[in-house]
Design an enzyme around this catalytic site. Sequence first.
Site, PDB file in Angstrom:
ATOM      1  N   ASP A 203       0.874  -1.059  -0.126  1.00  0.00           N
ATOM      2  CA  ASP A 203       0.021   0.041   0.008  1.00  0.00           C
ATOM      3  C   ASP A 203       0.774   1.137  -0.077  1.00  0.00           C
ATOM      4  O   ASP A 203       1.816   1.543   0.750  1.00  0.00           O
ATOM      5  CB  ASP A 203      -0.967   0.050   1.149  1.00  0.00           C
ATOM      6  CG  ASP A 203      -1.825  -1.323   1.440  1.00  0.00           C
ATOM      7  OD1 ASP A 203      -1.345  -2.290   0.715  1.00  0.00           O
ATOM      8  OD2 ASP A 203      -2.869  -0.997   1.897  1.00  0.00           O
ATOM      9  N   HIS A 205      -1.136   4.552  -0.307  1.00  0.00           N
ATOM     10  CA  HIS A 205      -2.068   5.385   0.055  1.00  0.00           C
ATOM     11  C   HIS A 205      -1.589   6.807   0.087  1.00  0.00           C
ATOM     12  O   HIS A 205      -1.735   7.697   0.855  1.00  0.00           O
ATOM     13  CB  HIS A 205      -2.446   5.368   1.630  1.00  0.00           C
ATOM     14  CG  HIS A 205      -3.155   4.132   1.858  1.00  0.00           C
ATOM     15  ND1 HIS A 205      -4.513   4.064   1.389  1.00  0.00           N
ATOM     16  CD2 HIS A 205      -3.016   2.808   2.479  1.00  0.00           C
ATOM     17  CE1 HIS A 205      -5.083   2.736   1.840  1.00  0.00           C
ATOM     18  NE2 HIS A 205      -3.924   2.108   2.330  1.00  0.00           N
ATOM     19  N   ASN A 264      -8.419  -2.662  -2.305  1.00  0.00           N
ATOM     20  CA  ASN A 264      -9.911  -2.399  -1.629  1.00  0.00           C
ATOM     21  C   ASN A 264     -10.226  -0.745  -1.681  1.00  0.00           C
ATOM     22  O   ASN A 264     -11.274  -0.525  -1.741  1.00  0.00           O
ATOM     23  CB  ASN A 264     -10.252  -2.837  -0.490  1.00  0.00           C
ATOM     24  CG  ASN A 264      -9.410  -2.364   0.669  1.00  0.00           C
ATOM     25  OD1 ASN A 264      -8.157  -2.168   0.613  1.00  0.00           O
ATOM     26  ND2 ASN A 264     -10.089  -1.856   1.761  1.00  0.00           N
ATOM     27  N   HIS A 265      -9.143  -0.030  -1.826  1.00  0.00           N
ATOM     28  CA  HIS A 265      -9.229   1.189  -2.159  1.00  0.00           C
ATOM     29  C   HIS A 265      -9.431   1.891  -3.385  1.00  0.00           C
ATOM     30  O   HIS A 265      -9.577   3.142  -3.789  1.00  0.00           O
ATOM     31  CB  HIS A 265      -8.264   2.129  -1.200  1.00  0.00           C
ATOM     32  CG  HIS A 265      -8.635   2.072   0.048  1.00  0.00           C
ATOM     33  ND1 HIS A 265      -9.222   3.441   0.879  1.00  0.00           N
ATOM     34  CD2 HIS A 265      -8.358   1.279   1.392  1.00  0.00           C
ATOM     35  CE1 HIS A 265      -9.277   3.110   1.942  1.00  0.00           C
ATOM     36  NE2 HIS A 265      -8.814   1.681   2.507  1.00  0.00           N
ATOM     37  N   HIS A 513      -2.695  -4.777   2.341  1.00  0.00           N
ATOM     38  CA  HIS A 513      -3.881  -4.380   3.162  1.00  0.00           C
ATOM     39  C   HIS A 513      -3.714  -4.216   4.584  1.00  0.00           C
ATOM     40  O   HIS A 513      -4.601  -3.580   5.132  1.00  0.00           O
ATOM     41  CB  HIS A 513      -4.680  -5.537   2.831  1.00  0.00           C
ATOM     42  CG  HIS A 513      -6.044  -5.348   3.354  1.00  0.00           C
ATOM     43  ND1 HIS A 513      -6.933  -4.402   2.782  1.00  0.00           N
ATOM     44  CD2 HIS A 513      -7.092  -6.418   3.936  1.00  0.00           C
ATOM     45  CE1 HIS A 513      -8.207  -4.591   3.120  1.00  0.00           C
ATOM     46  NE2 HIS A 513      -8.241  -5.623   4.054  1.00  0.00           N
ATOM     47  N   ASP A 691     -21.292  21.429  -7.510  1.00  0.00           N
ATOM     48  CA  ASP A 691     -20.197  22.505  -7.967  1.00  0.00           C
ATOM     49  C   ASP A 691     -19.366  22.667  -6.897  1.00  0.00           C
ATOM     50  O   ASP A 691     -18.131  23.508  -7.277  1.00  0.00           O
ATOM     51  CB  ASP A 691     -21.010  23.643  -8.214  1.00  0.00           C
ATOM     52  CG  ASP A 691     -21.447  24.459  -6.909  1.00  0.00           C
ATOM     53  OD1 ASP A 691     -21.947  23.840  -5.963  1.00  0.00           O
ATOM     54  OD2 ASP A 691     -22.119  25.657  -7.200  1.00  0.00           O
ATOM     55  N   ASN A 731     -26.611  33.505   7.317  1.00  0.00           N
ATOM     56  CA  ASN A 731     -26.862  34.726   6.811  1.00  0.00           C
ATOM     57  C   ASN A 731     -28.437  34.682   6.430  1.00  0.00           C
ATOM     58  O   ASN A 731     -28.664  35.703   5.709  1.00  0.00           O
ATOM     59  CB  ASN A 731     -25.748  35.022   5.473  1.00  0.00           C
ATOM     60  CG  ASN A 731     -25.891  34.031   4.473  1.00  0.00           C
ATOM     61  OD1 ASN A 731     -26.609  33.083   4.570  1.00  0.00           O
ATOM     62  ND2 ASN A 731     -24.882  33.847   3.469  1.00  0.00           N
ATOM     63  N   ASP A 733     -30.089  32.951   3.729  1.00  0.00           N
ATOM     64  CA  ASP A 733     -30.056  33.312   2.527  1.00  0.00           C
ATOM     65  C   ASP A 733     -30.594  31.778   1.943  1.00  0.00           C
ATOM     66  O   ASP A 733     -30.946  31.818   0.621  1.00  0.00           O
ATOM     67  CB  ASP A 733     -28.692  33.733   1.745  1.00  0.00           C
ATOM     68  CG  ASP A 733     -27.605  32.468   1.822  1.00  0.00           C
ATOM     69  OD1 ASP A 733     -28.159  31.649   2.652  1.00  0.00           O
ATOM     70  OD2 ASP A 733     -26.777  32.673   1.107  1.00  0.00           O
TER      71      ASP A 733
END
Length: 768
Positions: A203, A205, A264-265, A513, A691, A731, A733
């Site tokens: 790994d 990562h 697995n990731h 792993h 977004d 605020n 809104d």
Amino acid sequence: MCDPGTSLPVVMGCGTSVATENHGRRVETDFPLTEEAVKTPTPALTMKAAVLIQRWYRRYMARLEMRRRYTWNIFQSIEYAGEQDQLQLSSFFSFMLDNFTQLNGNGPDLISQLLDQVTDPWLDRETCYNLIPVPDSYIGPRLSFPLSVSDTNALLSAFKEQQTLHARYVMQLLYETKKLLKQMPNVIHLSTSYTKEITICGDLHGRLDDLLLIFYKNGLPSAETPYVFNGDFVDRGKKSIEVVILLFAYLLLYPDYMHLNRGNHEDHIMNLRYGFTKEVMQKYKTHGREILQLFQDIFSLLPIATVIDGKILIVHGGISDQTDLDYLSSIKRHKVKSSLRFPRRSLEQLDIGQSCRKAKRVRSTDGSRPGSSRSHSKSQRTPSLRKRRRGLSRQDSAASTSSSSSSSSSSSSSLCSPRTPSSLSPRPYPSSPSMPYNVLQVPFLDSLSSVPPPSPPKHEQEWKQIVDILWSDPKTQDGCSPNTFRGGGCYFGPDVTQKLLLQHGLQLLIRSHECKQEGYEICHGGQVITIFSASNYYEEGSNRGAYIKLGRELVPRFYQYQVSRTTRKLTLTQRVRAAEGAALRALKEKLFAHRSELMEGFQQCDQNNTGSVSVGEWAQVLDSVLRLDLPWRTLRPHLTRLAPDGSVAYLSCFEDMGPGIPLPQVTPNLAETLFRYRTDIEIIFNIIDKDHSGLISTEEFRHTWRLFSSHLGVDIDDSAIDDLARSIDFNKDGSIDFTEFLEAFRVVHKLDNKDQQLNEKTDGEKYS
């Protein structure tokens, strides 16, 4: 006396030496010499001093090793608990996606976005990346395809300089990688006859520094230096996109000498929780979603296993008693976009009883890892803790007993049934004890469900094979059982390893792993090797990274390293103390997030409302609620204070922590739920916020929370949700600032220096 973590000798003793030989020079003193002062110590006295020094040093190192081990256990237990949370959330969404239409007549758009991303037609065009302009102001590498050595060198230099590759070249590189992977088999077969050695890495990562150090020490990928990278290239680290781009670039440059297994990731649902999705969207705001869709396709096309000389099997996680390499070679791996996405199964096939719908969020009934020396009998539990377990149904209890007592389970993956919202409740089956149910374990959920006996369809069998390869871990005992601690895959014993190796004429299984303190570990009588290449995985100085080199004799040689700019200057004691502090802070956050459950357990033990319980009762409550399999008695001095009578003042567990921004409108029940499931909610918000502006509407917030409260089984009134939405719409809104929302539900440590001061004081008392 010197710190044993330094390279200087430790000197202890009594008296003063007044004249010594120092490199041939005599050192004179200013005070008169006496006959006693110049007397040479006897051999017996010298030996006694040496024994005392040795005894002190051994005690010191034993205590240091104990601290190092429980620090490691804390990190690993919290990591696996997070994986369980992700698997449970994914299972709930899978259930909703499969069954919402049947129940309500319409589809859940939100969950569909989470699990079944719709491919943009624009991406179907092979040359869509040509439509992305590259401005003249761009100073990063400009790639040309097919790639050359100068292109990969340019990428290396750019990433070392913290530059980002332009989206146009990222998408073209991903398209070329996708085309290449489509031609590759599920299992790659390599031979050492064409090269001196093959290097195997575990790994990474998202640790770019580790990858660059491996290349520096071992050489860049080439015909003379072939590599196998064994999955989990992304997530957790901050440079996942750079790591995976470099690996794909070398795969395109040297397809016969660079090999990548799936981990697995390499899974778009895992990426939602552990950072890769967020990293891509932050670095590529305009084309991030298109890039993520390409990664989703590529991850599903990565090979599942590699075999060297027909003798060495390399997979990411492990195996099970059902693993069949011949069958694995024939499946259509690209159909499994996510190992967390359970194949469709209709409501009529699942018996989801009322008790499962009302079940609280609990860990598996197993409670500890295989091979753990810690055990708790039922008679040791307090009445209140036994009462806590009665919410499980009769079927759940029988299923869990079956899975824990059987040493060789025929089902390889740990499964259970999803939490079903009461509004979506299907027709329950009668729960007669005489009904001939077989237990089919449905993966990654909270409780086992009884399922009728029909054999699983082919696509489900294929899915199970891949889940076991990606998620499984070895254990010391014989047999194969569901991996309840991690939440997916299985635990496989030495007998399972030996059977598979004999069946296929193999001699060694190499897997990754799991993070290991030394970067590697050998088990099952030398037949299984775990290799992990991300150093400092949990904290600076927490572990080494390693890689393996295999020559024609197929004898593994291990190479260790540690990427660190700061720990080199620290002593061993300082490194252990730094990692211990980080682990204890994470553990205290767990305690704070489960405050109400812990207080309920403490108060039921404290019938006289004294504010204290015995150390044993305190440890039992924590073990029952948190289910982290930790040495609570050893950790007690770091987590709570003792009352004058020697009992535990349990309120002191929470006194060092508090909320980030207190919101008076939020009820304590809702606030604690938000603290506990903050990461899960963040995943859903990141999906809604298309977004990535950091804002979502209050109506979207209400819809999300109602859905999520169904998943949690938490009964919270709609008015409380509305009050929460209004309170964080600062605020007014109509939009919610998600960053401020998360900040309000972040645990703040009031006394970060307390542990450091305590450790320094303790060390001074023990070792002075």
